[in-house]
Design an enzyme around this catalytic site. Sequence first.
Site, mmCIF file in Angstrom:
data_model
loop_
_atom_site.group_PDB
_atom_site.id
_atom_site.type_symbol
_atom_site.label_atom_id
_atom_site.label_comp_id
_atom_site.label_asym_id
_atom_site.label_seq_id
_atom_site.Cartn_x
_atom_site.Cartn_y
_atom_site.Cartn_z
ATOM 1 N N SER A 255 0.839 -1.196 0.000
ATOM 2 C CA SER A 255 0.000 0.000 0.000
ATOM 3 C C SER A 255 0.880 1.255 0.000
ATOM 4 O O SER A 255 1.778 1.375 -0.830
ATOM 5 C CB SER A 255 -0.961 -0.045 1.191
ATOM 6 N N ASP B 228 -8.611 -6.094 -5.666
ATOM 7 C CA ASP B 228 -8.395 -4.841 -4.943
ATOM 8 C C ASP B 228 -8.834 -3.666 -5.814
ATOM 9 O O ASP B 228 -8.295 -3.465 -6.896
ATOM 10 C CB ASP B 228 -6.902 -4.711 -4.607
ATOM 11 N N HIS C 218 -6.821 -5.904 -0.948
ATOM 12 C CA HIS C 218 -5.905 -4.876 -0.436
ATOM 13 C C HIS C 218 -5.775 -5.079 1.078
ATOM 14 O O HIS C 218 -6.638 -4.652 1.830
ATOM 15 C CB HIS C 218 -6.459 -3.479 -0.727
#
Length: 465
Positions: free
Chosen positions: A179, A389, A442
């Site tokens: 991320s 994601d 994610h």
Amino acid sequence: MRRPLMAILLVFLLCLFNIASAAERNLVDSLPGYEGALPFRLETGYVNVDEKNGAELFYYFIESEDDPRRDPLLLWLTGGDHCTVFSGLAFEIGPVKFIREPYNGSVPRLKYNPYSWTKAANIIFVDSPVGAGFSFSQDTKGYAVGDVSSSLQLKIFLYKWFEGHPDFLANPFYVGGDSYGGKIVPYLVQKITEDIEAQVRPALNLKGYLVGNPVTGESIDTDSRVPYAHGFGIISDQLYEATLEHCKGESYSNPTNMICDQLLKRVHELLGECSKPHILYKKCFYVSPGQNDESPRRIILKKEIGGLKRPPPRPPMDCQNYVNYLSYFWANSMATRDALGIKKGSKDEWVRCHDGDLPYSKDIKSSIKYHRNVTLKGYRALVYSGDHDSVIPFLGTQAWVRSLNFPIVDEWRAWHVYGQSAGFSIVYSNNLTFATVKGGGHTAPEYQPERCLAMFKRWISNKPL
């Protein structure tokens, strides 16, 4: 005679001080909520990265469960707004995870994670930037950091950590993160390579880096949500085509064209019907302790939070992120703090992530050039994405990887676990691999731990996925 003795004593004390100041460490053989002795070696500690302001980064170091003296050493960073790296340890790639059960006021229980990346590597999990997790600053000025300064502090952290752990200097060294941490990783790696070229000592045995569902800072990170939503049937052909027509040349995050703005709002409304971290998972609604609501559920919740100031809202127990809720009570337990060696008075209340309450400068506008610079030097790189994601869709990541214009070495193909496709990959020159993880969100390891461990073990061992 007295003066030489005093001099020797002074040198001895200075040596002790330098060793102590390099990294304050604490060996942990048991954890609250985990039954029995830990089946892995865990060390926690602090490293001072800003002497002036007294800023210290907290870390968890877990030795490889296979061959610690030979296996690679991985520095791991996480994303979000000052989010704790404990998320990476307990929800993604570390050897423990929470037992999903109703919180009853006691310390939440932990169990062993059989898909931990410590099966193949030693891992240093670092709470960075200052203010994340158990990291802290004695002077509030120490919290004023950004992409660049926090990366340089991580470099300081590494040199001091290796001072206290010289036995690991020979291990192949990698930097990893997901991320927003994926934005920091390539910049940090470039700074390490510059030190290696300048023959700074100690020389780190850097071999490469890996980033998962990574932010770059470029618009492609979020602009790719439009074709992603279309490909998954979340938006219609008509809305997709109208968006392409009216938003051409526009910033999707801040459009100046009114028609484009309205179209994008509709795209985001439809995407909002899904769980953004994983579009196939349940979209969860939270219960927060209201001041005047005395319904049975809220009365129970008020009892749960006790005297804590910033408890997170409670999701239903069948939500993927219910364990995030449990982590708040685990980390704020005095038993946990004692076991981890948390400094008294350093952190009044642990939160998994902050929400704009600490200063931070996003002064790396794009990390893509650092990916190019480092891979051109021959360092290995793995970029991977969970294919479900919608926060950082794989389409955007695939596009910027391709924009590096490296020749293809191994064409797009499936990679397998137990004879079944676990994702798809493509290998470029300069040791760059891009891979998708089928069913991953994610972040990818949170949703597909077994597949991600297989991917990591193969890549870190220099084997094809």
